[in-house]
Write an enzyme that holds these catalytic residues in place. Structure first.
Site, mmCIF file in Angstrom:
data_model
loop_
_atom_site.group_PDB
_atom_site.id
_atom_site.type_symbol
_atom_site.label_atom_id
_atom_site.label_comp_id
_atom_site.label_asym_id
_atom_site.label_seq_id
_atom_site.Cartn_x
_atom_site.Cartn_y
_atom_site.Cartn_z
ATOM 1 N N LYS A 89 0.846 -1.202 0.000
ATOM 2 C CA LYS A 89 0.000 0.000 0.000
ATOM 3 C C LYS A 89 0.879 1.249 0.000
ATOM 4 O O LYS A 89 0.602 2.227 -0.688
ATOM 5 C CB LYS A 89 -0.925 -0.005 1.230
ATOM 6 C CG LYS A 89 -2.074 -0.982 1.114
ATOM 7 C CD LYS A 89 -2.787 -1.246 2.433
ATOM 8 C CE LYS A 89 -3.802 -2.377 2.251
ATOM 9 N NZ LYS A 89 -4.387 -2.860 3.493
ATOM 10 N N GLN A 142 -4.749 -1.614 9.623
ATOM 11 C CA GLN A 142 -4.578 -2.944 9.023
ATOM 12 C C GLN A 142 -5.057 -4.007 10.016
ATOM 13 O O GLN A 142 -4.564 -4.075 11.142
ATOM 14 C CB GLN A 142 -3.093 -3.165 8.672
ATOM 15 C CG GLN A 142 -2.800 -4.485 7.991
ATOM 16 C CD GLN A 142 -3.400 -4.577 6.583
ATOM 17 O OE1 GLN A 142 -3.365 -3.632 5.813
ATOM 18 N NE2 GLN A 142 -3.959 -5.723 6.260
ATOM 19 N N ASP A 158 -11.373 2.597 4.544
ATOM 20 C CA ASP A 158 -11.760 1.202 4.304
ATOM 21 C C ASP A 158 -13.275 1.006 4.300
ATOM 22 O O ASP A 158 -13.752 -0.082 3.974
ATOM 23 C CB ASP A 158 -11.156 0.313 5.404
ATOM 24 C CG ASP A 158 -9.902 -0.409 4.933
ATOM 25 O OD1 ASP A 158 -9.757 -0.608 3.713
ATOM 26 O OD2 ASP A 158 -9.082 -0.788 5.790
#
Ligand code: NAD
Length: 280
Positions: A49, A93, A116
């Site tokens: 990422k 994460q 997200d």
């Protein structure tokens, strides 16, 4: 033989387009990523990422923690990032170290920075048919692939296998919003084959290699494989018995180079879109 859906190419198109748009911005979008877990796969995802963000001109700050990190320290960091006008997107994460409460952390993220799309406000907006600030990346990527290949979803029988908050449930919602007739199957579902046999589209997100066999797939069905499992030989396996199912399906995603690259492309797109919304 099925058409192999090229997720890598589709993702590259999205990234090229974003790179072009971002190059024209004076102030660049920025993404904060928190890694509080020593899982090797998570480290690889976060490194990737960071690399793609840099290639696009998105500012990426990665906060890496070891096991000594406390819930209180993480909460403080989320508050700081929420208040920081220079941060457009916050990504935690998952999973976090076991001693940390990930749901509490996710709920503390400002929904307008929830890149997200995991915050209950964003999940709720999606379920109400309202526009969330961000849509979860993997489900968003799947819808983009289906649209790219002009796969008609209206009135189609779609079976989603897996009911996680990050893939199964949101993709079932997005497909319902696209007017498909959706069945959501999971580990307690009985007679899975009888259900998948009737599907025009199968989306499998379980992490069980070769769960979906050729005799479970109707001739001409579209098969989307979300699963990624690292095998003993180091290779990645999807949920679908690709070599056999491709002879029955009309369209199929491979693993790798199917859904995976779309997830990261949609993460970058979400960062850019949050930036625009915050600027407006
Ligand atoms: P999860 O473990 O949270 O959920 C798995 C789901 O599969 C559960 O709802 C469970 O009920 C269901 N399931 C398990 N075994 C089953 C069976 N035998 N029959 C029917 N249902 C069964 O997993 P997740 O986070 O949703 O991820 C699923 C898979 O997708 C994993 O392999 C993960 O690595 C992969 N994944 C890929 C991407 C990507 O970008 N391609 C993104 C996220 C997750």
């Amino acid at each position: 033989m099925a058409v192999i859906i090229d997720g890598k190419k589709c993702a590259e198109e999205i990234l090229d387009n974003l790179k072009d748009k971002i190059s024209k911005l004076e102030k660049k979008p920025s993404l904060a990523v928190i890694l509080a877990n020593d899982n090797p796969s998570s480290k690889i995802y976060v490194d990737n990422k960071e690399k793609v963000s840099m290639e696009l001109g998105i500012k990426s700050s990665v906060y890496r923690f070891d096991k000594s990190i406390t819930q209180g320290e993480l909460i403080k960091l989320i508050h700081e990032l929420n208040a920081d006008k220079n941060i457009n997107g916050i990504l935690v994460q998952l999973p976090l170290f076991e001693h940390l409460n990930s749901q509490e952390i996710i709920e503390l993220i400002n929904p307008k920075k929830d890149v997200d799309g995991f915050h209950p406000i964003n999940v709720g907006r999606l379920n109400c048919g309202l526009e969330p600030y961000a849509v979860c990346c993997t489900p968003k990527g799947i819808i983009k692939l289906l649209k790219k290949y002009k796969i008609n979803l209206v009135g189609k029988n779609v079976v989603v296998i897996g009911r996680s908050n990050i893939v199964g449930k949101p993709i079932a919602t997005l497909l319902t919003n696209e007017n498909a007739t959706v069945t959501l199957a999971h580990s307690k579902t009985k007679k899975l084959k009888e259900i998948t046999k009737n599907a025009d589209v199968i989306v499998s997100a379980t992490g069980h290699p070769k769960l979906i066999k050729a005799d479970m797939v109707k001739k001409g069905a579209v098969v989307i494989d979300v699963g990624i499992t690292k095998q003993i030989n180091g290779k990645l396996a999807g949920d679908v018995d690709f070599e056999k199912v491709k002879n029955v399906a009309s369209y199929i995603t491979p693993v790798p180079k199917g859904v995976g690259p779309m997830t990261i492309a949609c993460l970058m797109e979400n960062t850019y879109e949050l930036y625009l919304k915050q600027k407006a």
